[in-house]
Design an enzyme around this catalytic site. Structure first.
Site, PDB file in Angstrom:
ATOM      1  N   LYS A  46      24.476  10.414  90.859  1.00 49.10           N
ATOM      2  CA  LYS A  46      24.141  10.037  89.477  1.00 49.10           C
ATOM      3  C   LYS A  46      22.763   9.373  89.404  1.00 49.10           C
ATOM      4  O   LYS A  46      22.039   9.561  88.434  1.00 49.10           O
ATOM      5  CB  LYS A  46      25.222   9.123  88.890  1.00 49.10           C
ATOM      6  CG  LYS A  46      26.420   9.884  88.363  1.00 49.10           C
ATOM      7  CD  LYS A  46      27.330   9.018  87.520  1.00 49.10           C
ATOM      8  CE  LYS A  46      28.330   8.285  88.337  1.00 49.10           C
ATOM      9  NZ  LYS A  46      29.348   7.585  87.530  1.00 49.10           N
ATOM     10  N   ARG A 102      33.629  14.781  99.974  1.00 48.11           N
ATOM     11  CA  ARG A 102      33.002  14.885  98.663  1.00 48.11           C
ATOM     12  C   ARG A 102      32.443  16.292  98.496  1.00 48.11           C
ATOM     13  O   ARG A 102      32.231  17.021  99.476  1.00 48.11           O
ATOM     14  CB  ARG A 102      31.897  13.848  98.467  1.00 48.11           C
ATOM     15  CG  ARG A 102      30.734  13.975  99.421  1.00 48.11           C
ATOM     16  CD  ARG A 102      29.592  13.075  99.010  1.00 48.11           C
ATOM     17  NE  ARG A 102      28.950  13.569  97.805  1.00 48.11           N
ATOM     18  CZ  ARG A 102      28.036  12.883  97.124  1.00 48.11           C
ATOM     19  NH1 ARG A 102      27.677  11.674  97.511  1.00 48.11           N
ATOM     20  NH2 ARG A 102      27.485  13.401  96.054  1.00 48.11           N
ATOM     21  N   GLU A 157      33.022   5.164  87.244  1.00 47.63           N
ATOM     22  CA  GLU A 157      32.167   4.090  86.730  1.00 47.63           C
ATOM     23  C   GLU A 157      31.407   4.650  85.532  1.00 47.63           C
ATOM     24  O   GLU A 157      30.777   5.712  85.640  1.00 47.63           O
ATOM     25  CB  GLU A 157      31.177   3.610  87.791  1.00 47.63           C
ATOM     26  CG  GLU A 157      30.331   2.450  87.297  1.00 47.63           C
ATOM     27  CD  GLU A 157      29.321   1.952  88.319  1.00 47.63           C
ATOM     28  OE1 GLU A 157      28.565   1.019  87.974  1.00 47.63           O
ATOM     29  OE2 GLU A 157      29.274   2.499  89.441  1.00 47.63           O
TER      30      GLU A 157
END
Length: 550
Positions: A270, A260, A34
């Site tokens: 983020k 992850r 994204e």
């Protein structure tokens, strides 16, 4: 080399099985960031996995921007992501894809679900939707708008598209099961109103699909065979399958989840990284202390070292906290054999050699790397006034201290043995100057009848230039700040330290290297931006020679 093997982990085994059973003809992956921030080391793990799989199986890997939220996405993020992927050494399959290029198709699929009584327009507020959804222990409750007619839902959805509603006033939800054990399946939101211009489509749309709705359909449209994502999307897998089944799309990719990356002493959200920037704890996404790919690049990390790190941590379904020292080991290992060595004094103290004249000058040829002659040589000069590091002198002798002390000897790297005879202090009692004699018969030779322990680095005052050194420590003082709600409480206020010292003058003539090892200090890289800004050569410390930087 990266050297993934075809039986490396569970994902490779799945692919091998699919190929053997001829479920697929060609492996097709994708990397779907994204564009709402810069990529970080966690994304590097996904980049390596997706692109390397495509390479190993002679398949394809798309770069697709998941740009369905105009409130957070920007062109400069798209630019930085493309730049980072290329810097890592990867090329995407032909053109770049965007979720936004499928907006028309996604809208039509949403209409299809409404007509099949599988989606409805809800007027509950965001807060009310959360309340109606229930919890892990409490089942959800149906929205009062859940059983509206197809005709009304179509009308309201088209009104949404025409911009007749404010942000958050209505949304389109899938009609699945409000009593499902998987909370994700309790009528998830498929479309929401956002009266914000999109960086690509401008003001053409004011409704935007959610990630869950757009992602699986985008995968299917592009022919992706293996949709790889982190474990945080595990519960979304059921919805991924549901959407593809209900819209009757031909190609149905499958989603597979892996752990992850969690790295010590940092955060990889983020949202949290943006807060560090907003509060000016760091100087933007490219700050060398940031775990972003751009930050690591500015710190002096190489693509090879990051790939090696990703290879070492592996791919599994188990979440764990990776030691920062492993990342440091990877860059240290990469730089060791190819980085030239010079001398620099970061915390200088002056030494005057009393038994040579003011104009004395001895040229010494030294190797750029003691183990690799092909890297070349350079010149250093020994003369009356030199600098050593303050930590390399102690007034009172200690048997454990193998450096310079008053009335004791030490060898200067590549040079002579010197002996401290007296010191001069300032008004506060700090040592200002050390007076020494040198043994002219010890250049490249061992002294007769005595054993000298310890070798220290140095630079000539006359043949050196001033330099600034930026030394870094982790942004956080605890190993796992990601787990703390008040993570900002653990900010390391000493994560950057500035030193003003000297480097060998001949370094300027030899300045053709990407990185440098300053002997006994660590690996460094020139900070070009600060060098230009301060009109003084500035270095970022990449990593220490061994052990931890913190």
């Amino acid at each position: 080399m990266f050297n993934y093997k075809k039986n490396e982990n569970f994902i490779f085994k799945i692919i091998n099985k699919d190929l053997k059973k001829k479920k697929i003809k060609q492996v097709y992956t994708r990397f779907p960031p994204e564009p709402n921030g810069f990529l970080h080391i966690g994304h590097a793990k996904s980049i390596c996995l997706n692109f390397e799989i495509a390479k190993i199986y002679n398949g394809k890997c798309n770069l697709r921007f998941d740009d369905t939220n105009p409130s957070t996405e920007k062109k400069n993020y798209v630019k930085s992501i493309k730049k980072n992927i290329k810097w890592m050494g990867y090329e995407w399959n032909k053109k770049i894809f965007y979720s936004s290029q499928y907006f028309k198709k996604l809208y039509k699929y949403a209409i299809k679900l409404i007509k099949k009584k599988l989606a409805y327009v809800d007027k509950l507020s965001k807060k009310e939707i959360k309340k109606y959804r229930g919890t892990l222990k409490k089942k959800g409750t149906n929205s009062p708008y859940r059983n509206q007619s197809i005709k009304k839902n179509l009308y309201l959805f088209k009104q949404m598209k025409k911009g007749k509603f404010k942000d958050g006033e209505v949304c389109l939800r899938a009609k699945i099961n409000m009593k499902s054990l998987n909370i994700t399946m309790r009528d998830p939101v498929l479309y929401r109103v956002k009266n914000i211009p999109h960086y690509r489509t401008k003001n053409k749309w004011c409704i935007y699909p959610t990630y869950d709705f757009s992602h699986c359909i985008s995968d299917a449209i592009e022919g992706v065979t293996h949709s790889l994502c982190s474990l945080e999307f595990l519960n979304n897998n059921e919805l991924y399958k549901w959407i593809l089944k209900k819209i009757n799309i031909k190609k149905k990719p499958k989603q597979y989840e892996f752990s992850r990356l969690n790295l010590e002493y940092t955060v990889l959200s983020k949202r949290k990284l943006k807060i560090l920037i907003k509060k000016k704890i760091v100087d933007g996404w490219k700050d060398p202390r940031m775990p972003t790919i751009s930050g690591l690049k500015n710190r002096g990390y190489t693509p090879k070292s990051i790939k090696k790190f990703c290879k070492k941590i592996g791919i599994s379904k188990k979440n764990n906290l990776i030691e920062l020292s492993l990342l440091e080991h990877c860059i240290r290992n990469d730089l060791n054999s190819k980085t030239p060595r010079f001398m620099a004094v970061l915390n200088p103290i002056k030494i005057i050699i009393t038994n040579i004249s003011d104009d004395y000058k001895k040229k010494i040829i030294v190797p750029n790397h003691p183990l690799y002659p092909n890297i070349g040589t350079h010149k250093i000069y020994f003369n009356k006034i030199i600098y050593i590091d303050k930590s390399d002198f102690k007034e009172n002798f200690s048997s454990k201290y193998k450096r310079l002390s008053l009335n004791k000897e030490v060898r200067l790297r590549y040079s002579y043995i010197i002996k401290a005879t007296k010191i001069k202090k300032d008004n506060k009692g700090n040592i200002k100057t050390i007076f020494c004699t040198y043994d002219k018969d010890t250049l490249g030779k061992k002294p007769k009848n005595r054993k000298v322990k310890g070798v220290i680095h140095w630079v000539s005052k006359k043949y050196s230039v001033p330099a600034k050194f930026q030394l870094f420590k982790p942004i956080f003082t605890i190993k796992n700040p990601e787990n703390k709600k008040k993570y900002l409480k653990y900010i390391n206020k000493k994560s950057i330290k500035i030193k003003n010292g000297f480097i060998e003058k001949c370094f300027l003539e030899k300045n053709k290297f990407n990185s440098i090892q300053f002997e006994r200090e660590g690996y460094f890289i020139i900070n070009k931006k600060n060098t230009i800004k301060n009109k003084k050569i500035t270095f970022n410390k990449i990593v220490s020679l061994k052990g931890k930087n913190y």
